[in-house]
Design an enzyme around this catalytic site. Structure first.
Site, PDB file in Angstrom:
ATOM      1  N   LYS A  12       6.189  -2.327 -39.881  1.00 57.38           N
ATOM      2  CA  LYS A  12       5.036  -1.786 -40.610  1.00 57.38           C
ATOM      3  C   LYS A  12       4.538  -2.761 -41.692  1.00 57.38           C
ATOM      4  O   LYS A  12       5.241  -3.712 -42.057  1.00 57.38           O
ATOM      5  CB  LYS A  12       5.438  -0.437 -41.231  1.00 57.38           C
ATOM      6  CG  LYS A  12       5.712   0.677 -40.209  1.00 57.38           C
ATOM      7  CD  LYS A  12       6.007   1.989 -40.941  1.00 57.38           C
ATOM      8  CE  LYS A  12       6.214   3.148 -39.991  1.00 57.38           C
ATOM      9  NZ  LYS A  12       6.448   4.419 -40.734  1.00 57.38           N
ATOM     10  N   TYR A  52      -0.861   8.446 -34.345  1.00 59.03           N
ATOM     11  CA  TYR A  52      -0.081   9.448 -35.068  1.00 59.03           C
ATOM     12  C   TYR A  52      -0.647  10.864 -34.907  1.00 59.03           C
ATOM     13  O   TYR A  52      -0.399  11.728 -35.742  1.00 59.03           O
ATOM     14  CB  TYR A  52      -0.020   9.093 -36.555  1.00 59.03           C
ATOM     15  CG  TYR A  52       1.097   8.129 -36.930  1.00 59.03           C
ATOM     16  CD1 TYR A  52       2.425   8.361 -36.554  1.00 59.03           C
ATOM     17  CD2 TYR A  52       0.840   7.003 -37.712  1.00 59.03           C
ATOM     18  CE1 TYR A  52       3.447   7.498 -36.930  1.00 59.03           C
ATOM     19  CE2 TYR A  52       1.864   6.131 -38.089  1.00 59.03           C
ATOM     20  CZ  TYR A  52       3.162   6.388 -37.698  1.00 59.03           C
ATOM     21  OH  TYR A  52       4.181   5.554 -38.082  1.00 59.03           O
ATOM     22  N   ASN A 115       8.380   2.759 -45.129  1.00 63.88           N
ATOM     23  CA  ASN A 115       9.765   2.731 -44.640  1.00 63.88           C
ATOM     24  C   ASN A 115       9.996   1.666 -43.571  1.00 63.88           C
ATOM     25  O   ASN A 115      10.920   1.752 -42.770  1.00 63.88           O
ATOM     26  CB  ASN A 115      10.208   4.129 -44.189  1.00 63.88           C
ATOM     27  CG  ASN A 115       9.333   4.690 -43.091  1.00 63.88           C
ATOM     28  OD1 ASN A 115       8.484   3.985 -42.541  1.00 63.88           O
ATOM     29  ND2 ASN A 115       9.536   5.941 -42.741  1.00 63.88           N
ATOM     30  N   HIS A 118       8.732   1.661 -37.442  1.00 65.71           N
ATOM     31  CA  HIS A 118       8.503   2.839 -36.602  1.00 65.71           C
ATOM     32  C   HIS A 118       9.367   2.687 -35.358  1.00 65.71           C
ATOM     33  O   HIS A 118       9.568   1.572 -34.875  1.00 65.71           O
ATOM     34  CB  HIS A 118       7.033   2.933 -36.170  1.00 65.71           C
ATOM     35  CG  HIS A 118       6.823   3.913 -35.042  1.00 65.71           C
ATOM     36  ND1 HIS A 118       6.664   5.264 -35.273  1.00 65.71           N
ATOM     37  CD2 HIS A 118       6.815   3.742 -33.689  1.00 65.71           C
ATOM     38  CE1 HIS A 118       6.557   5.882 -34.089  1.00 65.71           C
ATOM     39  NE2 HIS A 118       6.638   4.979 -33.119  1.00 65.71           N
ATOM     40  N   GLU A 129       3.836   5.545 -26.106  1.00 68.08           N
ATOM     41  CA  GLU A 129       3.556   4.610 -27.198  1.00 68.08           C
ATOM     42  C   GLU A 129       3.483   3.163 -26.696  1.00 68.08           C
ATOM     43  O   GLU A 129       2.691   2.368 -27.207  1.00 68.08           O
ATOM     44  CB  GLU A 129       4.630   4.757 -28.284  1.00 68.08           C
ATOM     45  CG  GLU A 129       4.542   6.111 -28.986  1.00 68.08           C
ATOM     46  CD  GLU A 129       5.560   6.279 -30.102  1.00 68.08           C
ATOM     47  OE1 GLU A 129       6.463   5.409 -30.251  1.00 68.08           O
ATOM     48  OE2 GLU A 129       5.454   7.278 -30.836  1.00 68.08           O
TER      49      GLU A 129
HETATM   50  P1  IDP Z   1       9.838   8.776 -38.237  1.00 65.72           P
HETATM   51  O1  IDP Z   1       8.987   7.551 -38.538  1.00 65.72           O
HETATM   52  O2  IDP Z   1      11.207   8.667 -38.812  1.00 65.72           O
HETATM   53  O3  IDP Z   1       9.817   9.135 -36.775  1.00 65.72           O
HETATM   54  P2  IDP Z   1       8.000  11.014 -38.613  1.00 65.72           P
HETATM   55  O4  IDP Z   1       8.403  12.364 -39.048  1.00 65.72           O
HETATM   56  O5  IDP Z   1       7.591  10.819 -37.185  1.00 65.72           O
HETATM   57  O6  IDP Z   1       9.156  10.000 -39.035  1.00 65.72           O
HETATM   58  O7  IDP Z   1       6.804  10.587 -39.557  1.00 65.72           O
HETATM   59  C1  IDP Z   1       6.009   9.449 -39.264  1.00 65.72           C
HETATM   60  C2  IDP Z   1       5.842   8.648 -40.536  1.00 65.72           C
HETATM   61  O8  IDP Z   1       5.098   9.433 -41.463  1.00 65.72           O
HETATM   62  C3  IDP Z   1       7.136   8.309 -41.247  1.00 65.72           C
HETATM   63  O9  IDP Z   1       7.742   7.119 -40.779  1.00 65.72           O
HETATM   64  C4  IDP Z   1       6.685   8.166 -42.676  1.00 65.72           C
HETATM   65  O10 IDP Z   1       6.170   6.870 -42.924  1.00 65.72           O
HETATM   66  C5  IDP Z   1       5.570   9.172 -42.773  1.00 65.72           C
HETATM   67  N1  IDP Z   1       6.065  10.413 -43.367  1.00 65.72           N
HETATM   68  C6  IDP Z   1       6.848  11.349 -42.796  1.00 65.72           C
HETATM   69  N2  IDP Z   1       7.099  12.366 -43.632  1.00 65.72           N
HETATM   70  C7  IDP Z   1       6.426  12.079 -44.765  1.00 65.72           C
HETATM   71  C8  IDP Z   1       6.286  12.760 -46.021  1.00 65.72           C
HETATM   72  O11 IDP Z   1       6.836  13.840 -46.259  1.00 65.72           O
HETATM   73  N3  IDP Z   1       5.508  12.120 -46.963  1.00 65.72           N
HETATM   74  C9  IDP Z   1       4.895  10.927 -46.726  1.00 65.72           C
HETATM   75  N4  IDP Z   1       5.016  10.257 -45.568  1.00 65.72           N
HETATM   76  C10 IDP Z   1       5.762  10.822 -44.608  1.00 65.72           C
HETATM   77 MG    MG Z   2       8.278   9.798 -35.556  1.00 61.12          MG
END
Ligand code: IDP
Ligand code: MG
Length: 136
Positions: A12, A52, A115, A118, A129
């Site tokens: 990312k 997304y 973070n 992905h 994807e």
């Molecule tokens: P993942 O990336 O671990 O699969 P997902 O739940 O699919 O997590 O969420 C996609 C992305 O959305 C996450 O990587 C993160 O960057 C963002 N995200 C998820 N939950 C939150 C939140 O509560 N606040 C802000 N960003 C979030």
């Molecule tokens: Mg995810």
């Protein structure tokens, strides 16, 4: 043998910006992943919104899509036995604060939104994807 899988990984913007590409790829290589396709791109916000779409009702959807389209990313197809689950384990929890020691997000993640990586969450979504970025 038939359980060799492919999964989509994205480095990312926060990680590309901090020049972490080599470090993150080394983590994948060391764990036995092969990168069988990759490209460095910057996507438009509307593409991030399509990618997304599953999160479109979430309060963080707009920020998430702005963020993913905010700078260059590296999209990769990783190959390995059990690639999907093993990549998820190697990435660590979504929130770097909760990520286990040694995982990519524990090492490099800044916050829940920044973070660093992905990874597809199922074999089915991995196919979708990978097609999203590599089908022409
Ligand atoms: P993942 O990336 O671990 O699969 P997902 O739940 O699919 O997590 O969420 C996609 C992305 O959305 C996450 O990587 C993160 O960057 C963002 N995200 C998820 N939950 C939150 C939140 O509560 N606040 C802000 N960003 C979030
Ligand atoms: Mg995810």
């Amino acid at each position: 043998m038939s359980d060799v899988e492919h999964t989509l990984s994205i480095i990312k913007p926060d990680a590309v910006e901090r020049n972490l590409e080599k470090n993150i790829k080394k983590i994948f290589f060391d764990k036995g992943f092969k990168i069988v396709n990759e490209k460095k791109i910057q996507i438009e916000k509307n593409e991030a919104e399509r990618f997304y779409k599953v999160h479109e009702t979430k309060p963080f959807y707009n920020d998430l899509c702005s963020y993913l389209s905010s700078g260059p990313i590296i999209v990769m197809v990783l190959e390995k036995k059990n690639a999907v689950l093993d990549n998820r384990k190697l990435m660590g929890a979504t929130n770097p604060k909760d990520a286990d020691e040694g995982t990519i997000r524990a090492k490099y993640g800044i916050s829940i939104d920044k973070n660093s990586v992905h990874g597809s969450d199922s074999v089915e979504n991995a196919k979708i994807e990978i097609d999203f970025f590599f089908k022409d």
